[in-house]
Design an enzyme around this catalytic site. Structure first.
Site, PDB file in Angstrom:
ATOM      1  N   ASP A 152       0.979  -1.072   0.054  1.00 36.16           N
ATOM      2  CA  ASP A 152       0.015  -0.143   0.060  1.00 36.16           C
ATOM      3  C   ASP A 152       1.066   1.250  -0.090  1.00 36.16           C
ATOM      4  OD1 ASP A 152      -1.869   1.991   0.413  1.00 36.16           O
ATOM      5  OD2 ASP A 152      -2.981   0.781   1.774  1.00 36.16           O
ATOM      6  N   ARG A 158      -0.275   4.360  -0.559  1.00 38.71           N
ATOM      7  CA  ARG A 158      -0.959   5.672  -0.418  1.00 38.71           C
ATOM      8  C   ARG A 158      -0.210   6.488   0.847  1.00 38.71           C
ATOM      9  NH1 ARG A 158      -6.891   3.101   0.168  1.00 38.71           N
ATOM     10  NH2 ARG A 158      -5.626   1.600   1.347  1.00 38.71           N
TER      11      ARG A 158
END
Length: 336
Positions: free
Chosen positions: A200, A202
């Site tokens: 991930d 983000r």
């Protein structure tokens, strides 16, 4: 940046576009605050039980000495509703002060914290109705929940912060390649790692900056007293503990978390709406999963549910390998 009114199936929202100095992307905020469109919605209150509007401090600021009223109206720095006969520019916000002479409200009059969703762009799930994920469903559900009328369980206001970080930050090209790896038997985490990405990638500092610009979730005493709903913290719509931790690290006060339970898990083994005969036939010949024809904010539609084998694998990976806070449903006899 700019702001405009957007009619949606769930009511009116204000769309804000943001540019920033950390990446080259234009991020968005969907603000639901119906009080701004009501009669007298051009005047904010400071008395007990009254609410402050969710407005962008940057947008309402004075951008230049020679800016005109038309300049302000065009970028969306207006109050109330724009029409051919009604258009009034907003005034630049007054300097912030920590002093307050307001009387704190009673618990009965204290408003609920605004409802907020931090949502990452998903072209496949939102635009073409892909059943590999529940992103389109989550966006639709967030807008529906935030747009609900005020009640004992709903604040009736809030925002969706829409971040342009496709595929958990790896971009659409890598996301499409990851899908092929998933079809070969790898889960969504393994596929990202095989492509040289993190599970991930983000980031949420830009989301926090947007929330702070909107006056949402800021720490400290508000100018209008601690009953200022935009300064009392937020209720965050998420299953992801990393979002809570990241926002809190940026100074956003998350007073409550509300789970985003997949609609197919809420109504396990039940069709949310009756389907026509041709839709039933399509489901028999296609792979598991269907987009139900119900009006909503995305292709999934209001009340429609994303479901199917691909989605189940994706959701279970998020719970079992990424620590998302969801209770897994009991597998059916047909699950693999």
């Amino acid at each position: 940046m700019a702001r405009t009114r957007i009619p949606t199936p769930y009511g009116t929202a204000f769309l804000h576009l943001y540019r920033n100095n950390k990446d080259a992307k234009e991020h968005l905020a969907f603000v639901v605050d119906h009080a701004q469109l009501e009669e007298g919605g051009d005047v904010e209150g400071g008395g007990e039980g009254e609410r402050y509007f969710i407005r962008s401090k940057t947008l309402d600021a004075k951008w230049s000495e020679d800016e005109t009223e038309l300049d302000r109206l065009t970028r969306g720095a207006y109050v109330g509703r724009l029409s051919p006969t009604t258009h009034r520019a907003s005034k630049p916000p007054a300097p912030t002060t920590t002093a307050s002479t307001s009387t704190p409200p009673s618990s009965q009059s204290r408003p609920l914290p605004p409802l907020v969703r931090i949502h990452s762009e998903c072209f496949t799930g939102e635009t073409i109705g892909s059943m590999r994920c529940d992103c389109g469903e989550q966006l639709d559900e967030a807008l529906r929940l935030i747009s609900l009328p005020p009640s004992s369980s709903s604040p009736g206001r809030g925002a969706v912060i829409y971040l342009r970080q496709e595929g958990r930050g790896i971009g659409l090209l890598s996301k499409i390649r990851a899908y092929n790896l998933q079809d070969m038997g790898h889960d969504t985490v393994q596929a990202n790692l095989l492509l040289g990405h993190g599970a991930d990638e983000r980031r949420y500092d830009i989301a926090a900056a947007i929330l702070q610009d909107l006056g949402l979730g800021e720490e400290g005493e508000a100018m209008g007293g601690d009953h200022d709903a935009t300064r009392m913290g937020i209720e965050l719509l998420t299953n992801n503990p990393d979002k809570v931790k990241s926002l809190e690290a940026e100074g956003i006060k998350v007073v409550k978390r509300r789970a985003m339970i997949p609609r197919s898990w809420q109504h396990l083994h039940q069709q949310p709406v009756a389907m026509k005969a041709d839709e039933e036939q399509r489901m028999q010949v296609d792979e598991p999963g269907a987009v139900l024809s119900v009006h909503g904010a995305t292709l999934i539609g209001g009340g429609g549910a994303a479901y199917g084998v691909d989605l189940e694998k994706y959701l279970r990976t998020k719970v079992e390998r990424m620590g998302h806070m969801l209770d897994l449903p009991i597998p059916s006899s047909s699950s693999t």
